[in-house]
Motif scaffolding. Structure first.
Motif, PDB file in Angstrom:
ATOM      1  N   ASP B 385      -5.006   3.876  -3.984  1.00  0.00           N
ATOM      2  CA  ASP B 385      -4.573   4.375  -2.682  1.00  0.00           C
ATOM      3  C   ASP B 385      -3.858   3.250  -1.944  1.00  0.00           C
ATOM      4  N   ASP B 387      -2.863   3.000   1.047  1.00  0.00           N
ATOM      5  CA  ASP B 387      -3.413   2.735   2.370  1.00  0.00           C
ATOM      6  C   ASP B 387      -4.617   1.817   2.262  1.00  0.00           C
ATOM      7  N   LEU B 388      -5.414   2.031   1.230  1.00  0.00           N
ATOM      8  CA  LEU B 388      -6.575   1.171   1.031  1.00  0.00           C
ATOM      9  C   LEU B 388      -6.129  -0.244   0.696  1.00  0.00           C
ATOM     10  N   LEU B 390      -3.417  -1.620   1.612  1.00  0.00           N
ATOM     11  CA  LEU B 390      -2.858  -2.191   2.837  1.00  0.00           C
ATOM     12  C   LEU B 390      -3.969  -2.684   3.757  1.00  0.00           C
ATOM     13  N   GLU B 391      -5.006  -1.881   3.904  1.00  0.00           N
ATOM     14  CA  GLU B 391      -6.121  -2.306   4.747  1.00  0.00           C
ATOM     15  C   GLU B 391      -6.812  -3.513   4.137  1.00  0.00           C
ATOM     16  N   TYR B 424       0.086  -3.489  -4.501  1.00  0.00           N
ATOM     17  CA  TYR B 424       0.335  -2.520  -3.430  1.00  0.00           C
ATOM     18  C   TYR B 424       1.607  -1.738  -3.718  1.00  0.00           C
ATOM     19  N   LEU B 428       2.135   2.163  -4.254  1.00  0.00           N
ATOM     20  CA  LEU B 428       3.124   2.917  -3.492  1.00  0.00           C
ATOM     21  C   LEU B 428       4.026   3.706  -4.432  1.00  0.00           C
ATOM     22  N   LYS B 431       2.275   6.649  -5.666  1.00  0.00           N
ATOM     23  CA  LYS B 431       2.124   7.657  -4.620  1.00  0.00           C
ATOM     24  C   LYS B 431       3.431   8.394  -4.410  1.00  0.00           C
ATOM     25  N   GLU B 494      10.459   6.249   4.272  1.00  0.00           N
ATOM     26  CA  GLU B 494       9.027   6.071   4.487  1.00  0.00           C
ATOM     27  C   GLU B 494       8.476   5.032   3.526  1.00  0.00           C
ATOM     28  N   ALA B 498       6.496   1.662   4.393  1.00  0.00           N
ATOM     29  CA  ALA B 498       5.179   1.378   3.816  1.00  0.00           C
ATOM     30  C   ALA B 498       5.195   0.038   3.090  1.00  0.00           C
ATOM     31  N   LYS B 501       5.117  -2.810   5.557  1.00  0.00           N
ATOM     32  CA  LYS B 501       3.830  -3.023   6.219  1.00  0.00           C
ATOM     33  C   LYS B 501       3.051  -4.155   5.589  1.00  0.00           C
TER      34      LYS B 501
END
Lengths: 200, 804
Positions: B385, B387-388, B390-391, B424, B428, B431, B494, B498, B501
């Motif tokens: 994921d 987003d995970l 990235l966090e 990451y 991406l 995804k 997008e 992403a 980020k």
């Protein structure tokens, strides 16, 4: 090919309003697959599938047509050669049922007089959205003395049955060849085998 | 003595002996006398004679003295007799006085005895008091020791013990109780050690339990510090009038504002709870234990134990739970525990003397860092994921900044972050592969219908399409591309957001970010989008409609790539004129996809043609043609005509190529049918029927089904068939054989091998009628001619083989 791989060739035609599921019905029968995305048919297309009925290998050439009005001039040119025609409407779309009358008139105008017809009530898996009562479909079928099936291309309901019943009806009207005449063609040549066109 | 000696005139030896006897003590006269007996046998006798002479001398002396003092003696006696009477009187008086004293002093005597007893008692009391005054301090100190022990003031207790041993006990060491006390001290020391160690263990447990909170607090503080830095930078930018002008909905500046706002809000909420490590953990057990072990001279044991235990705790903290990679909270707990651990070590480093050294903490940190990096490498590889991921990156940055603030080196963590960035980007890409697949799956592959100005602007706002002609048209109208095109374009942007980020907070230059973004975008276009397009195009059941639309779509996406370049430029503010800027070369993706789609169109058309050809049912021995083209072929021609009518919106060259490809394929199929080795006999009638079909093909080709062909270009597809059939129908063998190999030959394109093959099939037909042939001269002549031509054609074929 020097030698035919089939005994008889039957040409079938699918007609009906745009979006009722003609392509999906054909797709289910020929490839046993279903595509959820609606892609409008704008070109004429066909699928060929060989089935065996009463001991004979019958090659079905099934033509898929564009339901949109602007393609009708292309579509009507295929009525002439059809031996069986399936009229398709969508039980969740009242307009498509009302237009069945128009499609029937097109058949009378452009198709052979003795063409076999069948009515398909498609998308029966969406009974909760039904807007065309069963009785109505049955009534119009009786009035025109044609067979009808309730089908679902998505759920694969009655597809195979419909596509085998129509050729059976056609086969019933096909002249039976004498065994001793198999090696001699009495009929004239051309691509239509086992079927005599009255438009000669 | 001297007189006596001179008078005797004795032997010197005996004189010496006599002098010794007179001057020596009685106790020592023995040895002197023995010396007399040890001498010569007559010495004794002579000594006795000497001794008698000495005695007589002394007697004479005494008589002289008595004579001299006789008168005085008499006077004295007289005086004594007088005194006798006085003495009797005195005696009576004294006796009487004594009696009176005795009577008068009885009471005094009694009281004196009492006094004596009191004196004795006082003396005893004084002695006791003196002894007690020596003992009491010892007892007091011991009591104090007991009290200190019960109050858990162990260091003071140790000091008290020391005083007892060195100062107080020596004074009263003769007493038994003192010995008993001394015997208890070693045990007390051990007790203190054990209790202190127990406290230390509790402390270690406490800091382990509070590591989370400590770490969380430290990381929050580091984050707040960073947000202040951002705010300061923002003010600086404003002051210098630096304006980040970006033509898109979201800008870095806006994002910073959002982050700053959220952070400030969070800070406000936490103002009341700003905690330091001392507020969370009671460090006194460490201090006390350190002092105690130092006082006991066992400092090394304490240090070793502490470090050993902390290393164990470090390993525990560094061992993540197996499910840590599933959620960001798992990672957060992991990091906060580690931060908490090292914050505690840093605190102890600064408040103790030598218990924890910089070298020790650095060694521990290096070990920890290697472990952390290994863990993150292993676990992040499970993350699918983005987003995970990235966090996780944000957490790592905060984690690194926090520990850097405490003096730990974190360069290797930032190196790891670049690996994670690649990870990451991979997630991406995965995804977005899914996103693209969904877009393609949901597309209806029809031009986008537009019913109003609003709808028109809606599409224009998403996708940079420019066409003045379309703009002038009245509604309703259509964009040429289908709905997947603007969606793909939006999603590529997008993706860029992403990807960008991840680079925030990584302290990289704009040039590096720009380069990274372009590389990522290139990967997205050349690997992911390309793969999705090719998979779409090669889907088993894709229709010609879809393929045609895909060709149109890719054309427009290709044209939009330069806007993506501008998009990236605006984000990073790196001018495209910069020498080393990476260029987007995703253009090739769309060209490749278009070629694949075109190829697929040709393939599918040819497949349809094959299906028609399989329906062919020629009677190869028919006597005469029925005068009309075969039904299957007419259907085929009509089908192709319909298809190419629909292809009007294909790019011209594609439609032309498709049409040419179809005609060539059809021609090849017909030729193969004629030359099929399984086909043994062909009659002239069959050839004539076949010719009617080819004529229909030629009519189709000359009817310009697709605009743009020059002259007879399309008909050339059927020229081989035409010449072969003409040769046979006209029976023009003499011309063919005579002109073979000549450029101007009428039958230049007739392959001798093909001619031979077909002719032999016709010869076989003639043989079948051999009986009747004997009766017809024409047939016999024809047969001979066939035989002759066959021989000549074989010669040509053989010659061709040799030349090849």
């Amino acid at each position: 090919m020097a030698k035919k791989t089939y005994d008889l060739l039957f040409k079938l035609l699918l007609i009906g309003d745009s979006g009722v599921g003609k392509t999906c019905v054909l797709f289910r029968f020929s490839d046993d697959a279903f595509n959820t995305t609606f892609i409008s048919t704008i070109e004429i297309d066909f699928k060929i599938k060989t089935v065996e009925l009463q001991g004979k290998k019958i090659k079905l050439q099934i033509w898929d047509t564009a339901g949109q009005e602007r393609f009708h001039t292309i579509t009507t040119s295929y009525y002439r050669g059809a031996m069986g025609i399936m009229l398709v409407y969508d039980i969740t779309n009242g307009k498509s049922f009302e237009n069945i009358s128009k499609w029937l008139r097109n058949i009378d105008q452009h198709a052979n007089e003795d063409v076999e017809r069948m009515l398909l009530r498609n998308k029966c898996d969406m009974d909760h959205k039904r807007v065309v009562p069963k009785g109505k479909g049955e009534q119009i079928a009786r009035e025109h003395r044609i067979r009808f099936f309730e089908t679902s291309a998505k759920a694969n309901i009655n597809i195979e049955k419909a596509f085998l019943t129509l050729p059976e009806d056609i086969l019933r009207k096909t002249p039976v060849k004498e065994p001793n005449s198999e090696n001699v063609d009495i009929s004239s040549g051309g691509g239509v085998t086992g079927w005599k066109s009255k438009c000669c | 003595m001297a007189e006596s000696g001179e008078a005797l005139g004795t032997v010197p030896e005996h004189e010496r002996i006599l002098q010794e006897i007179e001057s020596t003590d009685t106790a020592c006269v023995g040895p002197t006398l023995r010396s007399v007996y040890d001498g010569q046998p007559n010495a004794h006798k002579k000594f006795m004679e000497k001794l008698d002479a000495c005695i007589r001398n002394h007697d004479k002396e005494i008589e002289k003295m008595c004579n001299f003092h006789h008168q005085g003696f008499v006077d004295a006696i007289t005086e004594l007799l007088k005194v006798r009477a006085d003495a009797e009187k005195l005696k009576v008086q004294v006796t009487d006085t004594n009696r009176r004293f005795q009577d008068a002093g009885k009471e005094v005597i009694e009281q004196t005895e009492d006094i004596i007893r009191c004196r004795i008692q006082q003396r005893n009391i004084t002695t006791v008091v003196e002894k007690l005054q020596l003992c009491l301090p010892v007892l007091e100190m011991y009591s104090k020791l007991k009290e200190q022990m019960s109050m858990q003031r162990y260091y003071s207790a140790l000091k008290t013990m020391e005083q007892l041993e060195n100062v107080y006990f020596p004074r009263v060491s003769q007493y038994r109780f003192c010995q008993l006390m001394m015997d208890t001290l070693p045990k007390l020391r051990e007790d203190i050690k054990d209790i202190s160690m127990s406290d230390l263990k509790d402390f270690l447990e406490s800091i382990r339990k509070h590591s989370d909170k400590i770490g969380e607090t430290a990381m929050k503080q580091a984050q707040q510090q960073k947000s202040f830095s951002i705010a300061v930078q923002k003010q600086t930018n404003m002051r210098f009038g630096k304006n980040m002008h970006v033509n898109n909905d979201r800008t870095l500046e806006e994002k910073s504002d959002i982050i700053l706002k959220h952070t400030l809000e969070e800070e406000a909420e936490n103002d009341e709870e700003v905690l330091t490590v001392q507020d969370l953990v009671d460090f006194s057990p460490v201090y006390r234990c350190s002092h105690i072990y130092s006082a006991l001279g066992d400092e090394e044991t304490f240090e070793n134990y502490y470090r050993k235990q902390r290393k164990k705790q470090a390993r525990l903290v560094l061992q993540p739970q197996s499910s840590v990679h599933e959620t960001v909270d798992g990672y957060r707990r992991y990091f906060t525990q580690i931060v908490g651990f090292f914050v505690v070590e840093d605190h102890i480093l600064h408040v103790t003397q030598g218990l924890v050294t910089r070298a020790y903490t650095d060694e521990l940190w290096n070990m920890a860092l290697s472990k952390i990096i290994a863990v993150l490498r292993a676990h992040s590889s499970y993350c699918t994921d983005p987003d995970l991921v990235l966090e996780l990156k944000n957490l790592i940055v905060i984690f690194a900044d926090t520990l850097q603030g405490y003096g730990f080196s974190v360069n290797r963590l930032f190196d790891l972050l670049f690996e994670i960035r690649d990870q990451y980007n991979e997630t991406l890409l995965k995804k977005w592969a899914g996103i693209f697949r969904d877009i393609f799956e949901e597309d209806n592959y029809s031009p986008i219908p537009i019913g109003s100005e609003e709808e028109y602007k809606m599409v224009i706002s998403k996708f940079p399409f420019q066409d003045p002609d379309l703009e002038k048209q009245s509604f309703p109208k259509k964009f040429p591309m289908s709905q997947s095109v603007p969606l793909i374009y939006i999603q590529v942007k997008e993706f860029i957001y992403a990807s960008l980020k991840f680079s925030e907070s990584l302290h990289r230059s704009s040039t590096e970010i720009d380069d990274m973004l372009r590389k990522s975008t290139n990967l997205l276009l050349t690997r992911i989008l390309s793969s999705c397009l090719l998979n779409l195009i090669r889907k088993p059941h894709i229709g010609l409609t879809e393929l045609v639309q895909i060709i149109i779509n890719t054309t427009h996406l290709e044209q939009a790539c330069k806007y993506l370049e501008d998009f990236i430029t605006n984000i990073t503010n790196i001018s495209q004129e910069t020498v080393h800027t990476t260029r987007l070369y995703g253009l090739s993706t769309f060209k490749d996809a278009r070629h694949a789609a075109e190829g697929e169109i040709y393939t599918k058309l040819n497949q349809k043609i094959d299906e028609f050809v399989q329906l062919a049912d020629y009677d190869w021995t028919m006597a005469e043609s029925d005068g009309r083209a075969s039904g299957y072929l007419m259907d085929l021609i009509n089908f192709l005509r319909s298809i190419f009518q629909v292809f009007t919106h294909l790019p011209g060259k594609v439609a032309q190529t498709a049409c040419m490809s179809a005609c060539q394929h059809l021609s090849t199929s017909l030729m193969q049918m004629l030359l099929d080795s399984e086909l043994k006999q062909i009659s002239m009638g069959a050839v004539q029927q076949f010719n009617l079909d080819v004529i229909q093909c030629e009519l189709f080709a000359s009817s310009e089904p697709v605009p743009g062909f020059q002259g007879d270009t399309l008909q050339l597809a059927f020229i081989d068939l035409r010449q072969l059939l003409d040769l046979f129908m006209v029976w023009d063998w003499s011309t063919y054989l005579a002109d073979y190999g000549q450029p101007a030959s009428k039958y230049l394109r007739v392959n001798p091998h093909a001619a031979l093959t077909l002719l032999e099939k016709m010869k076989d037909t003639s043989k079948k009628n051999n009986i009747f042939a004997q009766f017809r001269k024409n047939d016999r002549d024809r047969q001979k001619l066939i035989e002759t031509v066959v021989k000549q054609l074989r010669g040509l074929v053989t010659g061709m083989s040799q030349h090849m």
